[in-house]
Write a protein that holds these residues in place. Structure first.
Motif, PDB file in Angstrom:
ATOM      1  N   UNK A 131       4.380   8.592   3.725  1.00  0.00           N
ATOM      2  CA  UNK A 131       2.994   9.035   3.710  1.00  0.00           C
ATOM      3  C   UNK A 131       2.476   8.970   2.276  1.00  0.00           C
ATOM      4  N   UNK A 132       1.161   8.808   2.149  1.00  0.00           N
ATOM      5  CA  UNK A 132       0.570   8.691   0.830  1.00  0.00           C
ATOM      6  C   UNK A 132       0.908   9.912  -0.030  1.00  0.00           C
TER       7      UNK A 132
ATOM      8  N   UNK B 185       5.442  15.693   7.838  1.00  0.00           N
ATOM      9  CA  UNK B 185       4.434  14.715   7.388  1.00  0.00           C
ATOM     10  C   UNK B 185       4.878  13.905   6.172  1.00  0.00           C
TER      11      UNK B 185
ATOM     12  N   UNK C 259       0.788  -1.236   0.000  1.00  0.00           N
ATOM     13  CA  UNK C 259       0.000   0.000   0.000  1.00  0.00           C
ATOM     14  C   UNK C 259       0.824   1.292   0.000  1.00  0.00           C
ATOM     15  N   UNK C 260       2.038   1.257   0.579  1.00  0.00           N
ATOM     16  CA  UNK C 260       2.797   2.496   0.729  1.00  0.00           C
ATOM     17  C   UNK C 260       4.213   2.338   0.209  1.00  0.00           C
TER      18      UNK C 260
ATOM     19  N   UNK D 215       8.347  13.055  10.382  1.00  0.00           N
ATOM     20  CA  UNK D 215       6.985  12.540  10.551  1.00  0.00           C
ATOM     21  C   UNK D 215       6.082  13.618  11.141  1.00  0.00           C
TER      22      UNK D 215
ATOM     23  N   UNK E  27       4.887   7.903   7.666  1.00  0.00           N
ATOM     24  CA  UNK E  27       3.937   7.445   8.688  1.00  0.00           C
ATOM     25  C   UNK E  27       4.645   6.590   9.722  1.00  0.00           C
TER      26      UNK E  27
END
Lengths: 427, 411
Positions: free
Chosen positions: B309-310, B284, B239-240, B280, B287
């Motif tokens: 992070x996305x 940002x 997913x990441x 983080x 994650x």
């Protein structure tokens, strides 16, 4: 010199008793109980503050967990970064836990730093402000971790089996989904904080190097704040319901399938609890269990297969689980049922039952080695309504289980069709 | 502080005893001085497969687990690049059972072909369960050969490839056993409710009759100094995006090791660390992000790793990490920050001694590395580190030409 006969096992003694230090307690000036275990050689302390929170009390899955996380994300006096900085400066570890019926904030610290840490903990419990920015940050981190977990077959299988065993709406099957997380807002968290944590009833358990000094510190910081009993119990008294249809989540690229078989059971106070523990152990509770022997040690289908009895304050369940090569999924299911049928049809041979009981007794004593482990065992007596002699009579009760009892349990709880099947991977 | 007594048997087995009369239990830990670094490059994963075979029956005892369970004991084992470690905890009244079982499998195994056949299958399923069927599970299969070109740390303990496990033969098994599973290539630690006299007597009875073998002299190719930055990209159904950076650093128990370890804490241990706070919390970009060191005996790695992070590209995240590393190289780390990571380490050390089994293992690891006394010196050695030491080790380790970077892209 006499020759050593290595084929004969040395004499051994059966473990017959558990000796643990007694737990002490007092009532703080504000009426809240403080329990402690003074044990161990190291100058360390674990302080646990336990609240009536957790899945049972939350409006949506994940609210309680996120609320506990937010306790370290900002108070009126300190920012999130300042809180982490302060804890790390003293080498203290903070742990937040939200379970089925309780939630807790735990601090691990060198005893010499306890006095420095407690004012901060007090602040978190009474003065958290749940900053919007930090909440969004936490939600995002939780969401991204969740997305990774949802790619793991065993994680998905674990979520599904609890949903099937307890029913989707039961708090015990609460599991976070991206959409439930999305629905949590600052007000949701604030409400849970106000109703369940800030100036609400709590219990404290201390373990490790506990002397008058530590007790006085705890009283100073937690003994005087006012405590109000919440108006409503908030708890949803949903009756757990089981569904019976097998579930298959097909993942075409998976090399392995995660298999779970499960059913509802009961709490630790049920008369069948101890015989069921022994049955579970024989079936899949330890390395020498029948499922491990058959599926791993004889057939090599898996790295591991286990069964487990879990109990919570209001209900319990049994789960059998394994990850196997995809094409062996059906074979593993068939062999598991074969082992279950055997336990229904034939009493466990005396030698095997003896081994299992000895193993359970030894590993129970071995699981009470640190002050933290001892305190954890006492918690079920203190908070789950389990009888006060639960620890001291554990071995005796295991020893009292006969082969007939075990067979009776298998026929009562492991009948054909009694276990719900979940497979994530392929069949 | 872990107290211990020490003696050596005639066959060369080194024994350490840690008495703790406050517990009803005993811990018996046997460390064999062999790990995946000692494997043939064409037969990787073998030390770990062998660990499984140690539970398949020994010379005089058909089952290892069952007699131990019968006396209320538990056991397990693990294999690392450096060692293979076996441990038992049991009620101390039944200590002799552990001696009986462990000495017999040091003397000889059943060498049963069925056991080999089944355990090959079990290990292959372990390979899939842990490394192939998990998101990011194959990271170490890719990162090790990127960071190490010569030293056997270049393959993972599970092995390079499933085929290596499939191809293992009974001759390999026997050869391995007689080369490494010798009393003079092992460390025995007995801890808990035991006495030194009792342990001596049991050692003489059960272990001393086992003949010593030809000493194993380790002569591994050492990793030459890396001279240019290395880079690898991979893509998978995850997913990441994620990023992993590895820097060569000194081996365990050296002064420089402790400095690098403390430096990794400054960079990425916990929420107040530099990487977490800046990349983080503030920017940002991640994650999750952290730094740690591999505690390997030969020179190992300092690792920085994180999930992005996305919407964040690995290039952007990498540049941000480089910024944080650069600052540690160029500017002295404030005294207060150094004392913070020292306090964290102090607490970790003290907590690691709460469990009896951990105390036994800590003794075994230090003894195997050549000086058991190190087990009680770590705290002082860490306290002695200065900001200058940290800057010096940062200059030595956190260099671009000393780095291997892996971008793990979400497909």
């Amino acid at each position: 010199m006499e020759t050593l006969n290595r084929s004969i096992a040395p004499e051994f003694k059966k473990v017959e008793e558990v000796r643990v230090p007694a737990i002490s307690s007092l009532t703080l000036p504000n009426g809240q109980p403080l329990y402690w275990i003074n044990a161990g050689q190291q100058p360390v302390i674990r302080l646990e503050i336990i609240f009536d929170a957790g899945a049972w009390y939350e409006p949506l899955p994940g609210v309680s967990n996120l609320t506990l996380k937010m306790l370290a994300e900002g108070t009126r006096a300190r920012s999130s970064a300042e809180i982490s900085e302060y804890l790390d400066r003293y080498g203290a570890f903070l742990e937040q836990h939200s379970g089925t019926d309780r939630a807790s904030l735990t601090i691990y610290s060198l005893a010499k730093h306890l006095g420095a840490i407690l004012p901060l903990v007090q602040e978190m419990l009474t003065d958290s402000i749940i900053p919007e920015k930090e909440l969004n940050n936490q939600k995002n981190i939780t969401l991204q971790n969740l997305r990774v977990n949802l790619e793991k077959n065993n994680y998905v299988a674990g979520q599904l089996i609890r949903e099937k065993v307890f029913g989707k709406s039961h708090p015990y099957s609460h599991s976070q989904k991206p959409e439930t997380l999305e629905a949590i807002h600052r007000e949701t968290i604030e409400t849970l904080y106000d109703h369940r944590i800030r100036n609400r009833p709590f219990r404290i358990v201390l373990a490790g190097h506990v002397t008058e000094v530590e007790l006085a510190l705890v009283e100073r910081y937690f003994g005087h704040q006012p405590v109000e009993i919440p108006l409503s119990s908030d708890g949803t008294a949903v009756q757990p319901l089981s569904e019976t249809e097998p579930v298959l989540v097909d993942k075409k690229d998976s090399l392995q399938s995660s298999i779970r078989l499960g059913r509802q059971l009961f709490t630790r106070t049920h008369p069948d609890y101890f015989p069921m523990l022994v049955l579970n152990e024989v079936l899949g509770g330890y390395f020498g269990s029948r499922l491990m022997k058959n599926i791993r040690e004889e057939k090599g289908l898996t790295y591991g297969i286990w069964s487990n009895v879990s109990t919570f304050p209001r209900a319990g369940y049994l789960i059998i689980g394994t990850d196997v090569k995809r094409e062996f999924t059906q074979l593993t299911l068939d062999e598991t049922w074969k082992e279950i049928r055997l336990l229904r049809d034939q009493p466990v041979p005396a030698g095997e039952l003896q081994t299992v009981k000895n193993y359970m007794a030894g590993s129970y004593v071995g699981s009470l080695n640190t002050p933290f482990e001892i305190a954890d065992r006492y918690k079920s007596i203190l908070f789950d309504g389990v009888s006060t002699d639960f620890i001291s009579s554990y071995i005796e009760r295991i020893r009292a289980v006969t082969a007939d009892h075990v067979q009776e349990m298998a026929n009562r709880y492991l009948t054909d069709g009694s276990l719900i099947e979940v497979v994530v991977g392929g069949k | 502080m872990i107290r211990y007594e020490h003696f050596v048997l005639n066959n060369g087995l080194k024994v350490y005893v840690h008495e703790d009369p406050t517990t009803p239990m005993a811990a018996v830990n046997i460390l064999y001085n062999v790990g995946s670094r000692d494997e043939d490059a064409n037969k990787t994963g073998f030390a770990h497969l062998f660990e499984h075979l140690m539970f398949g029956g020994s010379k005089h005892i058909p089952s290892y687990d069952e007699p131990l369970q019968k006396v209320g004991g538990e056991n397990n084992a693990f294999t690392s690049p450096d060692i293979t470690n076996y441990y038992i905890t049991l009620p101390s009244a039944n200590l002799e059972t552990a001696f009986w079982l462990e000495s017999d499998r040091m003397l000889g195994l059943s060498f049963d072909p069925t056991v080999l056949d089944v355990q090959q299958k079990v290990v292959i399923e372990e390979f899939k369960q842990r490394y192939l069927n998990q998101p990011y599970g194959d990271v170490w299969l890719k990162l090790r050969p990127l960071a190490f070109k010569v030293h056997p740390y270049r393959w993972a303990t599970i092995g390079k490839d499933i085929s290596h496990i499939e191809n293992a033969t009974m001759d390999d098994v026997k050869g391995f056993f007689y080369k490494y599973y010798l009393p003079n290539n092992a460390i025995l630690v007995v801890a808990g409710n035991v006495t030194v006299e009792q342990v001596k007597q049991l050692c003489r009875k059960w272990f001393e009759p086992i003949p010593a073998g030809a000493p194993y002299v380790r002569n591994l190719p050492q990793e030459p100094e890396q001279t240019e930055a290395r880079f690898l990209e991979t893509e998978a159904e995850v997913p990441l995006n994620a990023i992993y950076k590895a820097f060569h650093m000194p081996g365990r128990f050296t002064d420089a090791y402790y400095r690098a370890d403390l430096l990794s804490d400054v960079l990425g241990r916990g929420k107040s660390s530099r990487l977490y706070r800046r990349l983080l919390k503030e920017q940002h970009l991640f994650t999750s992000i952290s730094a740690h060191v591999l505690s390997s005996l030969d020179p190992g790695l300092l690792i920085v790793s994180g999930s992005l992070n996305q919407g964040i590209r690995p290039e952007e995240a990498d540049a941000a990490i480089e910024e944080v590393l650069k600052e540690a190289v160029e500017q002295s780390i404030p005294e207060e920050e150094v004392s913070k990571v020292k306090n964290q380490t102090e607490a970790t050390l003290v907590f690691s001694e709460v469990e009896l089994l951990n105390r036994a293992m800590n003794l075994a690891f230090a003894a195997n590395a050549g000086d058991v006394g190190n087990v009680n010196r770590e705290a002082d050695r860490i306290q002695a580190i200065t900001p200058d030491d940290l800057q010096a080790i940062a200059r030595q380790v956190l260099r671009k030409e000393n780095s291997s970077t892996l971008y793990y892209r979400a497909a």
